[in-house]
Design a protein around this motif. Sequence first.
Motif, PDB file in Angstrom:
ATOM      1  N   THR A 107       0.833  -1.199   0.000  1.00 34.23           N
ATOM      2  CA  THR A 107       0.000   0.000   0.000  1.00 34.23           C
ATOM      3  C   THR A 107       0.868   1.249   0.000  1.00 34.23           C
ATOM      4  N   ASP A 163     -13.271  -0.472  -8.210  1.00 37.54           N
ATOM      5  CA  ASP A 163     -12.797  -1.204  -7.046  1.00 37.54           C
ATOM      6  C   ASP A 163     -13.428  -2.583  -7.056  1.00 37.54           C
ATOM      7  N   THR A 187     -13.751  -4.575  -4.571  1.00 37.71           N
ATOM      8  CA  THR A 187     -14.385  -4.963  -3.309  1.00 37.71           C
ATOM      9  C   THR A 187     -15.908  -4.941  -3.398  1.00 37.71           C
ATOM     10  N   ASP A 246      -8.801  -1.889  -9.068  1.00 35.68           N
ATOM     11  CA  ASP A 246      -7.976  -1.833  -7.862  1.00 35.68           C
ATOM     12  C   ASP A 246      -8.472  -2.862  -6.849  1.00 35.68           C
ATOM     13  N   GLU A 247      -7.643  -3.133  -5.872  1.00 32.77           N
ATOM     14  CA  GLU A 247      -7.965  -4.098  -4.794  1.00 32.77           C
ATOM     15  C   GLU A 247      -8.379  -5.448  -5.375  1.00 32.77           C
ATOM     16  N   LYS A 297      -8.829  -8.623  -3.222  1.00 32.17           N
ATOM     17  CA  LYS A 297      -9.997  -8.838  -2.359  1.00 32.17           C
ATOM     18  C   LYS A 297     -10.986  -9.844  -2.946  1.00 32.17           C
ATOM     19  N   GLY A 304      -3.184  -4.712  -6.764  1.00 38.85           N
ATOM     20  CA  GLY A 304      -3.551  -5.079  -5.403  1.00 38.85           C
ATOM     21  C   GLY A 304      -2.326  -5.158  -4.515  1.00 38.85           C
TER      22      GLY A 304
END
Length: 494
Positions: free
Chosen positions: A197, A220, A222, A260-261, A264, A323
């Motif tokens: 991060t 995202d 998530t 992104d992410e 997850k 990520g």
Amino acid sequence: MSDNDFILVDEEDKENDGHGSHSDPDQKSEVVSAENTGKGSTSEEKDDREYEKVCFICHRPESITGKMIDLPNNITVCPDCMQRSFDAMTNGSVDLSRLMNMPGVQLFNMSDLENMQPKPRTVKKKKEKPKEFHKLDIKDIPAPHKIKAKLDEYVVGQEYAKKAMSVAVYNHYKRVATDTMDDIEIEKSNMLMIGPTGSGKTYLVKTLARLLDVPLAITDATSLTEAGYIGDDIESVVSKLLAAADNDVEKAEQGIIFIDEIDKIAKKHNSNQRDVSGESVQQGMLKLLEGSDVEVPVGANSKNAMVPLTTVNTKNILFICGGAFPDLEEIIKERLQKKTSMGFNSELKDKFEHDKDLLSKVTVEDLRKFGMIPEFLGRLPVIFTLKPLDKDMMVKILKEPRNAILKQYQKLLALDEVKLDFDEGALSAIAEKAMEKDTGARALRAIIEEFMLDIMYEIPKDDSIGEVVITREYIEGTGGPIIRLRGQEVPRLE
């Protein structure tokens, strides 16, 4: 309709009708009479194409109200106004005798219209602007070294990541520009970025999109769920790109999607519940990454009966996934320590314990153990890692990029005609505090915001202050900043 039928008309509307110029303020078009519509036209068909009828009461055009009702003496009324007139006459709750005395409302007799002889009202139709589509040319695509040089102005370090992104983007848009080859079909080079991060994953993609004249959608992972569950459908990532391209499908089909992410949506281990946001989302994204025709909602994240759908082909859309992949280092460390601990080829148990560059040794097998399915990883051929930031990189991030944090504060104080400087000791102290927070470059702004609060509050009070120097003592809490008044000789800082 008989002569005894009535239509409710507001007095103000009647006055405006007399002038013939009252129109809906939202409709930016000119109201003209029927005599003018025929000038310069060769037939009535041309008038029908260029002009449309306007309601005599509410003045809305036919494109909004629907089919007009033609009455005697060139009067056209929309269905809404006609229905309201019928309701007012047939509803027992409305006393027509009381309406006669109500200010601003008059009962309009249809027989009186024979003497008025109004002219039919029409409004000019809006012309749709043709869509301008910029076709990619191979000569317009910047070379990889030029893309990397632009990234160097904004992003400190991460040389391998910038080089990998530059080459992948260049090859992708060469593939889009050539469209089809004779016998050789070039595959898409989707990317997977792995980094801790605050190492600059999202910032790299945002900077890249600014350099290229292509639409970009940042989403995202998530919020993505399997179809039928609460959350965003997988197609929503394409609908966001379509919105970024102003709903131009051709333009969107040459864009970039950054998810992104992505870690997850890894497969959940040891879970007895249904995994609606893990492996099933990865499987649903396979067709997007590979390239297929996808029906996506226009202007919404989910499909429903009220939202129009359009088809987007994802064959030429470049997907970049990023990520932090927490605990991936432990998986890498476990694989590297599987060698024998005895004999000539033995490895020390703590050899990789303090390895700062452990993420760069990642393999596809490590990502599979983390929870990413092999079909998903196979559609992301370009895999690269970003290095964690060290103290020297933190100091460079503070002062070197084009929009560095220190330059932003120096510009803010320059608007108050105050010069702001940071000595080298202060920069080192800020970088040390940021390293302790272990949140990457995000910690730098939080630290500077904390120490600049009092300065930004006190400086505008005193017009005699000409320069402020932030020292290491001020950052460490053992002293204060150096403040010089206007007119004093300012020594040159080493």
